[in-house]
Structure formats: C-alpha cells, structure tokens
Motif scaffolding. Sequence first.
Motif, PDB file in Angstrom:
ATOM      1  N   THR A  43      67.345  84.951 116.578  1.00 61.06           N
ATOM      2  CA  THR A  43      67.975  84.273 115.447  1.00 61.06           C
ATOM      3  C   THR A  43      67.560  82.811 115.399  1.00 61.06           C
ATOM      4  O   THR A  43      67.244  82.279 114.321  1.00 61.06           O
ATOM      5  CB  THR A  43      69.506  84.401 115.539  1.00 61.06           C
ATOM      6  OG1 THR A  43      69.879  85.762 115.294  1.00 61.06           O
ATOM      7  CG2 THR A  43      70.209  83.518 114.516  1.00 61.06           C
ATOM      8  N   ILE A 164      74.929  85.614 111.743  1.00 58.43           N
ATOM      9  CA  ILE A 164      73.648  86.311 111.582  1.00 58.43           C
ATOM     10  C   ILE A 164      73.454  87.305 112.719  1.00 58.43           C
ATOM     11  O   ILE A 164      73.027  88.449 112.498  1.00 58.43           O
ATOM     12  CB  ILE A 164      72.501  85.291 111.516  1.00 58.43           C
ATOM     13  CG1 ILE A 164      72.594  84.488 110.222  1.00 58.43           C
ATOM     14  CG2 ILE A 164      71.147  85.996 111.618  1.00 58.43           C
ATOM     15  CD1 ILE A 164      71.547  83.417 110.068  1.00 58.43           C
ATOM     16  N   GLY A 167      75.103  90.513 112.127  1.00 56.38           N
ATOM     17  CA  GLY A 167      74.600  91.365 111.063  1.00 56.38           C
ATOM     18  C   GLY A 167      74.790  90.849 109.655  1.00 56.38           C
ATOM     19  O   GLY A 167      74.460  91.546 108.685  1.00 56.38           O
ATOM     20  N   VAL A 168      75.324  89.626 109.495  1.00 59.50           N
ATOM     21  CA  VAL A 168      75.469  89.058 108.155  1.00 59.50           C
ATOM     22  C   VAL A 168      74.093  88.618 107.668  1.00 59.50           C
ATOM     23  O   VAL A 168      73.406  87.848 108.343  1.00 59.50           O
ATOM     24  CB  VAL A 168      76.425  87.852 108.159  1.00 59.50           C
ATOM     25  CG1 VAL A 168      76.504  87.216 106.776  1.00 59.50           C
ATOM     26  CG2 VAL A 168      77.812  88.276 108.622  1.00 59.50           C
ATOM     27  N   PRO A 169      73.644  89.108 106.509  1.00 63.16           N
ATOM     28  CA  PRO A 169      72.322  88.709 106.005  1.00 63.16           C
ATOM     29  C   PRO A 169      72.253  87.203 105.756  1.00 63.16           C
ATOM     30  O   PRO A 169      73.228  86.585 105.320  1.00 63.16           O
ATOM     31  CB  PRO A 169      72.198  89.484 104.695  1.00 63.16           C
ATOM     32  CG  PRO A 169      73.168  90.618 104.814  1.00 63.16           C
ATOM     33  CD  PRO A 169      74.300  90.099 105.644  1.00 63.16           C
ATOM     34  N   ARG A 170      71.108  86.634 106.037  1.00 61.43           N
ATOM     35  CA  ARG A 170      70.899  85.194 105.799  1.00 61.43           C
ATOM     36  C   ARG A 170      71.210  84.838 104.354  1.00 61.43           C
ATOM     37  O   ARG A 170      71.739  83.755 104.067  1.00 61.43           O
ATOM     38  CB  ARG A 170      69.439  84.864 106.140  1.00 61.43           C
ATOM     39  CG  ARG A 170      69.006  83.430 105.824  1.00 61.43           C
ATOM     40  CD  ARG A 170      69.488  82.483 106.898  1.00 61.43           C
ATOM     41  NE  ARG A 170      68.883  81.165 106.766  1.00 61.43           N
ATOM     42  CZ  ARG A 170      69.310  80.218 105.930  1.00 61.43           C
ATOM     43  NH1 ARG A 170      70.341  80.458 105.122  1.00 61.43           N
ATOM     44  NH2 ARG A 170      68.730  79.032 105.895  1.00 61.43           N
ATOM     45  N   SER A 171      70.920  85.732 103.435  1.00 62.50           N
ATOM     46  CA  SER A 171      71.124  85.456 102.015  1.00 62.50           C
ATOM     47  C   SER A 171      72.593  85.315 101.649  1.00 62.50           C
ATOM     48  O   SER A 171      72.920  84.731 100.607  1.00 62.50           O
ATOM     49  CB  SER A 171      70.496  86.566 101.162  1.00 62.50           C
ATOM     50  OG  SER A 171      71.083  87.829 101.471  1.00 62.50           O
ATOM     51  N   ARG A 172      73.491  85.844 102.468  1.00 63.21           N
ATOM     52  CA  ARG A 172      74.926  85.723 102.198  1.00 63.21           C
ATOM     53  C   ARG A 172      75.466  84.341 102.531  1.00 63.21           C
ATOM     54  O   ARG A 172      76.547  83.957 102.055  1.00 63.21           O
ATOM     55  CB  ARG A 172      75.709  86.752 103.020  1.00 63.21           C
ATOM     56  CG  ARG A 172      75.523  88.187 102.582  1.00 63.21           C
ATOM     57  CD  ARG A 172      76.141  88.432 101.237  1.00 63.21           C
ATOM     58  NE  ARG A 172      76.332  89.845 100.954  1.00 63.21           N
ATOM     59  CZ  ARG A 172      76.655  90.324  99.771  1.00 63.21           C
ATOM     60  NH1 ARG A 172      76.797  89.503  98.751  1.00 63.21           N
ATOM     61  NH2 ARG A 172      76.803  91.620  99.585  1.00 63.21           N
ATOM     62  N   ASP A 205      82.607  92.105 104.465  1.00 67.62           N
ATOM     63  CA  ASP A 205      81.902  91.526 103.322  1.00 67.62           C
ATOM     64  C   ASP A 205      82.865  90.722 102.458  1.00 67.62           C
ATOM     65  O   ASP A 205      83.458  91.254 101.517  1.00 67.62           O
ATOM     66  CB  ASP A 205      81.245  92.640 102.508  1.00 67.62           C
ATOM     67  CG  ASP A 205      80.469  92.105 101.313  1.00 67.62           C
ATOM     68  OD1 ASP A 205      80.353  90.873 101.176  1.00 67.62           O
ATOM     69  OD2 ASP A 205      79.991  92.925 100.514  1.00 67.62           O
TER      70      ASP A 205
END
Length: 335
Positions: A43, A164, A167-172, A205
């Motif tokens: 990461t 991250i 598992g949280v997408p970078r785009s979020r 989410d």
Amino acid sequence: MAAALPQSSLVVSKAHAQSEDGFQSFLNGLRGRAEREGISRATLDRVLPTLTYNARVIELDRAQPGGAPNAPIPAFAPYKARHVDAARINRGRAKYQQLRPQLARIEQETGVPEAIMVAIYGHETNYGAYTGNFDLLRALASLAYEGRRRELFTAEFLAALKMIDQGVPRSRLVGSWAGATGYPQFLPSVYVRLAKDGDGDGFKDIWSSEPDALASIANYFVNAGWRPNVPWGVAVSVPVGLNRSAIASKTSAPRCPRVHDRHSQWKTIAEWRALGITPIGAPVPRDNELASLLEPDGVGQTAYLLTTNYRAILDYNCSNFYALSVGLLADQVSR
C-alpha cells in the motif's frame, strides 16, 4: 525567445518547489511509523509516490474561525432557520419513509432512534447530495505536513492507508478538505473503528450504501453512550425570575469547554419543573431523567432541557448549534 517570468511568479514557484520537496521528505519519514502500525509495504509503495502537496487545503484550514475565548457567540435562530428548514425536513421525511425497514431493524439492534440517524445523514451531506471531492489522502498528508495539527492529521492519514489495506478502493477516498468522507462524513479513524456493514454484502460501504451508512451512524452513537428510549431533549419556557447563578455549572469539560460551559448544572426534569420551567415541545423526558438547561438565544427566548443523549450528539460534532439542529430535525422528520 520566451518572456521572462515576473519576479512574483519566481518567488511563488520557488516556494511551491520547497513545499513539494519538504512534503515528499515528510512522507518518506512516515514509512517507518506506518509499517509499525501494520500498514503494508504494498500500500505504501502504491500510494505514497502518487501524492503531491495541496496548498488549497492549507488555505482552507487557516481560514477557519479561531474560536477566540472572548469572541461573541451568535444567535442560534438564524442557524436553525438554515439547517432545520422545510426542504431539509421534507427530504428527511421522504428518506425516513423510504428506508423504514432498514431503519427499524437498526434501531431494534442498537436503540438509536431512526430519526436521529436520518437527521445526521441530512445534516452531514444533505442526504448524500454532497460528500466532498477532495482527494482524502492528499489532503490529510498535506495537513499533517503543514504541522499546525500534525499528530491529528498524521493519525488520520495513516488510518486512511489502513482503509486501503482493509479493501477500500482508492477511488472511494474522497471527501471534505479536512478528511471527512462518505454519507456520515466519518474521519478515517472513525471508519476503521466504527463503520458497519448494514446490508450484509461483506463491505462497509458508507459512500453508496445507505444501510451501511445508517448502521455506521448508529454504531457511532452506541459507542458514544446513547441510551435507548431517552429523548435528546425538549424545548422549554423559562420563567423571567429564574436565578441563573444558582444553577450555573461548577465544572469544566475537558473537551470543547466553550460548548459545555453554556450548560447549567444537571437536575431532574421534576426539579426543573419545580423551578417553573415548562416543556413546550415533545417528547418530554421522564421526571427522573437528568437534564441540563441551555438558553442558546439568551434570556426570554426558547430554551432546552438536554439529556445525556444530547451529549452523544455533541460527541459527533461538538457544537451546540449542530446538536440542537440534529435533535430538532429528527423530531420533525419523525412526525
């Protein structure tokens, strides 16, 4: 032949270059701490090289009101008119009806009222209409580097990296310039501790799942000490002759004392009634419930008796105007 740059442009460019160099050095210096806190090298290698210094968030941070101890406190009524207005009430009622099955289930599990969850949702992002568009990692890293509140923002930056890893997408990871994200506007550290999967899909989410966002808000209030079946407070009428010096609080809160210093001593609702204070709203807390008195617009205006659950709202955002408006919006939404 290119025209020479003005001297002012050269100064700005030089300052920007110095800031960027210092920023990159600061990020590299965080690697050891990040790895000690369990953040993966993968990461760090993927994210840190993509970040650049954001001077805009520093400008916004420095422009915040200082909250000087002697600064006058404005009236609550104009704030209430903007935040508990017909549009927000009507949208809240529509959301309340739309989400009743999920809200009812979450309230049954947590004891946090459906309308309180909806009111937070409404106050924070106008029911998801605006959640911010700043790159969270870039903003938090820049604020940490600037140094005015270095430890706070460094901890939040590292928490965002942990997201991250989870598992949280970078785009979020977008939100306010100060690092709040998603429908509930959680800071990364709050997400890591308290976000919940409300729809059972295995992912917390808070950006596009209203059940997840509402379950997360409820979990925040459980953690803050929300007591089931206790109203947050009630509007009251205060007699002209009330001896306010006799009920003044004799303690000072360790967190945001200027907010808490406006509250009276704790008394039971029955004791307040005996002093001539009359509820003019609903629901009214039980007679044995402890409450403090707050007169946000001064003597002769609507006042409020506030229970310990009001303090849970203050934990979400330590502002009397915010907490009062959340409670009042919740009351309107549930009608």
